[in-house]
Scaffold this motif. Sequence first.
Motif, PDB file in Angstrom:
ATOM      1  N   ALA A 121       0.820  -1.215   0.000  1.00  0.00           N
ATOM      2  CA  ALA A 121       0.000   0.000   0.000  1.00  0.00           C
ATOM      3  C   ALA A 121       0.850   1.260   0.000  1.00  0.00           C
ATOM      4  CB  ALA A 121      -0.934  -0.016   1.202  1.00  0.00           C
ATOM      5  N   ARG A 122       2.089   1.167   0.489  1.00  0.00           N
ATOM      6  CA  ARG A 122       2.978   2.328   0.519  1.00  0.00           C
ATOM      7  C   ARG A 122       3.940   2.377  -0.679  1.00  0.00           C
ATOM      8  NH1 ARG A 122       3.055   0.990   6.099  1.00  0.00           N
ATOM      9  NH2 ARG A 122       5.099   0.001   5.931  1.00  0.00           N
ATOM     10  N   MET A 123       3.756   1.480  -1.601  1.00  0.00           N
ATOM     11  CA  MET A 123       4.668   1.368  -2.738  1.00  0.00           C
ATOM     12  C   MET A 123       4.145   2.240  -3.898  1.00  0.00           C
ATOM     13  SD  MET A 123       5.719  -2.249  -4.480  1.00  0.00           S
ATOM     14  CE  MET A 123       6.612  -2.343  -6.025  1.00  0.00           C
ATOM     15  N   PRO A 124       4.897   3.257  -4.328  1.00  0.00           N
ATOM     16  CA  PRO A 124       4.411   4.165  -5.381  1.00  0.00           C
ATOM     17  C   PRO A 124       4.031   3.446  -6.670  1.00  0.00           C
ATOM     18  CG  PRO A 124       6.389   5.059  -4.344  1.00  0.00           C
ATOM     19  CD  PRO A 124       6.222   3.661  -3.825  1.00  0.00           C
ATOM     20  N   TYR A 161      -5.609  -3.664  11.149  1.00  0.00           N
ATOM     21  CA  TYR A 161      -4.194  -3.758  10.777  1.00  0.00           C
ATOM     22  C   TYR A 161      -3.975  -3.854   9.271  1.00  0.00           C
ATOM     23  CZ  TYR A 161      -3.361  -4.104  15.703  1.00  0.00           C
ATOM     24  OH  TYR A 161      -3.312  -3.806  17.038  1.00  0.00           O
ATOM     25  N   LEU A 162      -5.042  -3.735   8.497  1.00  0.00           N
ATOM     26  CA  LEU A 162      -4.908  -3.767   7.047  1.00  0.00           C
ATOM     27  C   LEU A 162      -5.056  -2.354   6.491  1.00  0.00           C
ATOM     28  CD1 LEU A 162      -6.942  -7.006   6.442  1.00  0.00           C
ATOM     29  CD2 LEU A 162      -4.539  -6.683   5.847  1.00  0.00           C
ATOM     30  N   PRO A 163      -4.369  -2.038   5.402  1.00  0.00           N
ATOM     31  CA  PRO A 163      -4.409  -0.674   4.863  1.00  0.00           C
ATOM     32  C   PRO A 163      -5.813  -0.283   4.412  1.00  0.00           C
ATOM     33  CG  PRO A 163      -3.339  -2.175   3.318  1.00  0.00           C
ATOM     34  CD  PRO A 163      -3.518  -2.933   4.590  1.00  0.00           C
ATOM     35  N   ALA A 164      -6.137   0.988   4.616  1.00  0.00           N
ATOM     36  CA  ALA A 164      -7.486   1.472   4.317  1.00  0.00           C
ATOM     37  C   ALA A 164      -7.842   1.319   2.846  1.00  0.00           C
ATOM     38  CB  ALA A 164      -7.605   2.936   4.739  1.00  0.00           C
ATOM     39  N   GLY A 165      -6.858   1.429   1.972  1.00  0.00           N
ATOM     40  CA  GLY A 165      -7.151   1.363   0.547  1.00  0.00           C
ATOM     41  C   GLY A 165      -7.296  -0.037  -0.016  1.00  0.00           C
ATOM     42  N   ALA A 166      -7.013  -1.040   0.795  1.00  0.00           N
ATOM     43  CA  ALA A 166      -7.092  -2.418   0.300  1.00  0.00           C
ATOM     44  C   ALA A 166      -8.520  -2.941   0.357  1.00  0.00           C
ATOM     45  CB  ALA A 166      -6.181  -3.316   1.109  1.00  0.00           C
ATOM     46  N   GLU A 167      -8.870  -3.738  -0.619  1.00  0.00           N
ATOM     47  CA  GLU A 167     -10.166  -4.426  -0.603  1.00  0.00           C
ATOM     48  C   GLU A 167     -10.046  -5.644   0.301  1.00  0.00           C
ATOM     49  OE1 GLU A 167     -13.286  -6.485  -3.782  1.00  0.00           O
ATOM     50  OE2 GLU A 167     -11.138  -6.423  -4.230  1.00  0.00           O
ATOM     51  N   LEU A 168     -10.943  -5.780   1.257  1.00  0.00           N
ATOM     52  CA  LEU A 168     -10.901  -6.895   2.208  1.00  0.00           C
ATOM     53  C   LEU A 168     -12.148  -7.743   2.029  1.00  0.00           C
ATOM     54  CD1 LEU A 168      -9.651  -8.371   4.603  1.00  0.00           C
ATOM     55  CD2 LEU A 168     -10.691  -6.675   6.113  1.00  0.00           C
TER      56      LEU A 168
END
Length: 409
Positions: free
Chosen positions: A21-24, A66-73
Amino acid sequence: MKRIVILGAGTAGTMLANRLARMPEMDDWRITVVDATREHYYQPGFLLLPFGVYGKDDVVRPKRYYLPAGAELIFAEVDRIRPDQKVVELMDGRKVAYDVLVIATGSHIHPEETPGLMEHEWHKTIHTFYDFEGAVALADALRHFKEGRLVLNVAEMPIKCPVAPLEFVFLADWYFTHRGLRDRVEIVYTTPLPGAFTKPKATEMLGTMLEERGIRVVPEFNVMEVDPDARILRSYDEQEVEYDLLVSIPVHMGADAIARSEMGDELNFVPTDRHTLLAKGYDDIFVLGDATDLPASKAGSVAHFEVDVFMENFRRYLDGLELLPLFDGHSNCFIETGYGKGVLIDFNYDVEPLPGMFPLPGVGPMPLLKESRVNHWGKLMFHWMYWNILLKGRELPIPARMSMAGKRL
């Protein structure tokens, strides 16, 4: 938009999702995480819960936090993977397409694989600390156990955290000594290994410590069955070990979805290239954490180092470059030995645990292959680091590849 799908939101899957998620370079990618359960367990804490060091709130928290906000869960159970279609089929009928798939489905205990183990004495005179419910039940059993023979049995290798069985018997020695009951409790450790551990130098040191504390080791004990009424463990070569309280480390297997996908070995672990972490036979499927068949420890530190390696190679993957053989099986483990002390070991595929200082040569502050109070505090500090640093994918100043700096041959 391309999609990377991560199967499993355990240690490896969660760390990876946060790093991605932090990878450009992921601006044009969608990160999807699939997992069947909503709770995240700090599995190293299961060892300490039965001895009252941790409580329930120390080891269980919601995965979503603990999962990034932008990820689909997606909370759903995986039915199977269709590599030829680049699709993951879920038990509820949904299908999730992927461009890159990461299998981080972990390993799971199967007490039913040992006859007699999971019958009417399960969670009564037979226990495990390798899942949350088992650790809670064992805590109650230990509080009421005042005398007799306590037997810890490892059913079969591989298992999660190979040093945890040793830690348990060391802590049991401390626990019953602290309660003034040690002279009334016999502690026996039965293992399929030829000694206390898999590596010679560590086996010699740890075996000596066990002997000094009056803990009997029964090596090369391959359990065939448990007689829960007679309270007897039987091995395939007809050895018998009686017990009053049995703590079992059951057979471990990979996810059932791997078996249904016909991608695993006989224990449902995925054949994985030991250096690139690609699933063997596939160029778009990676395997991380306990789901692999690698001859490396199934431990949180290994998952951390694998994620580091994956990130470096994934950038090469995106650029169309050949993957590099970066992973060397690096693992480091704290071994809690009781009485406020612990041992730290650092090793990889080719180099066994050696004495020295970690992480800084000559400075440490943690000694390797030596019992110390500093290592005990390192073990306890790891709990905070896990929830606040590792799980969130923040990098540590410890290289993924094992360093020989500070070690003595």
